[in-house]
Design an enzyme around this catalytic site. Structure first.
Site, PDB file in Angstrom:
ATOM      1  CG  HIS A  94      -2.150   0.826   1.074  1.00 27.31           C
ATOM      2  ND1 HIS A  94      -2.145   2.206   1.080  1.00 27.31           N
ATOM      3  CD2 HIS A  94      -3.430   0.445   0.868  1.00 27.31           C
ATOM      4  CE1 HIS A  94      -3.393   2.629   0.885  1.00 27.31           C
ATOM      5  NE2 HIS A  94      -4.192   1.593   0.753  1.00 27.31           N
ATOM      6  N   GLY A  95       0.385   2.318  -0.566  1.00 23.49           N
ATOM      7  CA  GLY A  95       1.078   3.608  -0.471  1.00 23.49           C
ATOM      8  C   GLY A  95       1.050   4.090   0.981  1.00 23.49           C
ATOM      9  CG  ASP A  96       4.180   6.713   2.489  1.00 22.03           C
ATOM     10  OD1 ASP A  96       3.463   7.338   1.667  1.00 22.03           O
ATOM     11  OD2 ASP A  96       5.354   7.025   2.727  1.00 22.03           O
ATOM     12  CG  ASP A  97      -1.687   7.478   0.325  1.00 18.61           C
ATOM     13  OD1 ASP A  97      -1.105   6.388   0.192  1.00 18.61           O
ATOM     14  OD2 ASP A  97      -2.793   7.724  -0.191  1.00 18.61           O
ATOM     15  CB  THR A 127       2.916   8.589  -6.722  1.00 22.36           C
ATOM     16  OG1 THR A 127       3.449   7.274  -6.665  1.00 22.36           O
ATOM     17  CG2 THR A 127       3.451   9.338  -7.921  1.00 22.36           C
ATOM     18  N   PRO A 128       3.128  11.721  -5.047  1.00 21.26           N
ATOM     19  CG  PRO A 128       4.703  13.375  -4.642  1.00 21.26           C
ATOM     20  CD  PRO A 128       4.551  11.942  -5.021  1.00 21.26           C
ATOM     21  N   GLY A 129       0.707  14.292  -5.915  1.00 18.06           N
ATOM     22  CA  GLY A 129       0.079  14.936  -7.079  1.00 18.06           C
ATOM     23  C   GLY A 129      -1.280  14.367  -7.411  1.00 18.06           C
ATOM     24  CG  ASP A 209     -45.345  24.436  -4.256  1.00 19.88           C
ATOM     25  OD1 ASP A 209     -45.331  24.030  -5.420  1.00 19.88           O
ATOM     26  OD2 ASP A 209     -45.092  23.710  -3.265  1.00 19.88           O
TER      27      ASP A 209
HETATM   28  C1  SPV Z   1     -41.294  20.582  -2.681  1.00 20.61           C
HETATM   29  O1  SPV Z   1     -40.119  20.724  -2.308  1.00 20.61           O
HETATM   30  O2  SPV Z   1     -41.816  21.290  -3.539  1.00 20.61           O
HETATM   31  C2  SPV Z   1     -42.124  19.533  -2.089  1.00 20.61           C
HETATM   32  C3  SPV Z   1     -41.838  19.058  -0.738  1.00 20.61           C
HETATM   33  O3  SPV Z   1     -43.058  19.117  -2.729  1.00 20.61           O
HETATM   34  S1  SPV Z   1     -42.850  19.937   0.322  1.00 20.61           S
HETATM   35  O4  SPV Z   1     -42.608  21.356   0.131  1.00 20.61           O
HETATM   36  O5  SPV Z   1     -42.530  19.519   1.681  1.00 20.61           O
HETATM   37  O6  SPV Z   1     -44.243  19.615   0.001  1.00 20.61           O
HETATM   38 MG    MG Z   2     -43.528  20.264  -4.385  1.00 22.03          MG
END
Ligand code: SPV
Ligand code: MG
Length: 437
Positions: A94-97, A127-129, A209
């Site tokens: 094995h290498g000593d690293d 072997t370095p690098g 969302d």
């Molecule tokens: C998202 O990240 O958009 C999700 C997860 O759907 S949550 O926000 O927990 O619903």
């Molecule tokens: Mg989501």
């Protein structure tokens, strides 16, 4: 006949990037006897360092053809001790690293095993690098293809007890998910991939969302991440829309190298799950959701793309029992994994679901998003049965207060001097992007 058998020499290799240091070690080995390579499997490596670029089979082919290598055997553990006890080599080269850092304990275990079998450790100057991070840089420079990226989630699932995913909503947050790593006492810890969150994709565009940001817009955003990363991506597909639209989503994601889509069993105006029952959360009829899963599975082109079904029963105020029944139906419909979501802080409901689900379905991947029950570690969630843990919104949630703080500081002082220490240095921001000329 009558010839003395050569001594057995054991050498551990990952065999992903062959460099002069490895050839040195093998040449040293041949001076002592017949070289047996213990080639580390993906799962031997994955909890301690990055999963290799090449598959085990590819690495096996490469290493078998190196001059001086007599035999290649799998090494299933990070430590070579088990194989030393099994093959009883006269020498370990094995290498000593490995004397210092996170390999030191592996060295100690190797020495103890050699003592038991009457073997001897031969260490040669490293072997370095060539460092692990230089090798990773090289891999990133090679890049990836949609096909390789798509398959890499299943590979990580096979190699790791729990796959660690973090949300990314921009090129820059993707770069952090791609490159950030810390060195611990037993290896390198890193994120295995990225979550394309509907929440953070929407909020970063100043939208709620509610599925208002369409697939085309989200894909063009995602393209920024695809361009500067190589790790697998899991796409938050919200409800997936009507089956005809979901088919289109599957095809688009797959074509772009996304590894998995998660769709949730809600209907009507989709609201974020973390609102819980403070808003109307209506579940889709089981049969209808199963049809959507089946339509998606029929549409996908590769074997590897995953359609994961997200159970919203607990979010909508229903029982664990109800969620389990739905999970059974979705599995029958062909889903590749289950995500169970909850906004309970205790984690009790999630733990009960996982335990009961695992007893019935030992092999179906479970995805957890521990945003509210965040006191549990990945190890604990893994014990419950989780295979994928997603930190679903933290990059965006971290950046917003930081921006507000800096903007407020400027407002207060009518200049930016006081805000400067809260910002990254100009020199760093100019060069944060790899390969900046
Ligand atoms: C998202 O990240 O958009 C999700 C997860 O759907 S949550 O926000 O927990 O619903
Ligand atoms: Mg989501």
């Amino acid at each position: 006949m009558g010839e003395d058998m050569a001594d057995l020499v054991y050498i551990t290799l990952k065999g992903d990037v062959i460099h002069p240091g490895i050839i040195n070690v093998i040449q040293e080995g041949t001076r002592h006897g017949d070289v047996m390579i213990g080639l580390m499997t993906d799962s031997a490596i994955a909890m301690h360092e990055h999963i290799p670029y090449l598959s085990y089979e590819q690495r096996f082919d490469v290493v078998s053809n190196i001059k001086g290598v007599k035999e290649v055997v799998p090494q299933n553990e990070w430590s070579c001790a088990d194989n030393i006890r099994r093959y009883r080599p006269r020498y370990l080269v094995h290498g000593d690293d490995w004397k210092e850092g996170y390999m030191a304990s592996v060295r100690d275990e190797a020495i103890a095993a050699l003592d038991e079998v009457g073997g001897e450790l031969v260490e040669i100057p490293y072997t370095p690098g060539v460092t692990a991070s230089a090798v990773n840089e090289a891999k990133r420079a090679i890049g990836t293809t949609p096909d390789m990226r798509l398959r890499s989630l299943r590979r990580a699932l096979a190699a790791k007890p729990v796959v660690r995913i973090i949300e990314a909503h921009s090129g820059i947050s993707g770069l952090i998910a791609e490159t950030l790593e810390i060195v611990t006492e037993d290896g390198i810890r890193y994120f295995d991939g990225m979550w394309s969150s509907s929440l953070t994709d929407s909020v970063s565009k100043g939208k709620p969302d509610i599925e208002a940001v369409d697939l085309t817009t989200r894909m063009s955003n995602l393209n920024n991440i695809l361009e500067c990363t190589t790790k697998p991506i899991i796409y938050d597909g919200d409800t997936g829309g009507i089956p005809e639209h979901f088919v289109f989503m599957v095809r688009t994601l797959e074509r772009n190298g996304i590894s998995a889509v998660i769709i949730e069993d809600k209907m009507g105006l989709k609201q974020n799950s973390l609102f819980g029952t403070s808003v109307k959360q209506e579940l889709a009829p089981v049969a209808e959701f199963c049809e959507k899963i089946k339509a998606g599975k029929r549409a996908q082109v590769t074997e590897e793309f995953m359609i994961i079904s997200r159970l919203e029963s607990l979010i909508a105020g229903h029982s664990v029992e109800e969620a389990l029944e739905r999970a059974d139906a979705y599995i029958l419909a062909g889903t590749d994994g289950i995500m169970i979501h909850s906004k309970e802080k205790s984690g009790d409901d999630i733990k009960e679901f996982c335990t009961r689900f695992r007893a019935k379905h030992p092999d179906v991947p479970i995805v957890l998003v521990p945003t509210t029950y965040n006191r549990f570690t990945e190890e604990e969630l893994c014990e419950w049965g989780a295979n994928i843990v997603i930190y679903a919104n933290h990059m965006l949630r971290a950046s917003y207060p930081a921006m507000v703080d800096v903007a407020t500081t400027i407002l207060k002082n009518k200049r930016s001097l006081e805000a400067d220490s809260k910002c990254m240095p100009i020199k760093e921001i100019l060069t944060i992007i790899p390969n900046t000329p």
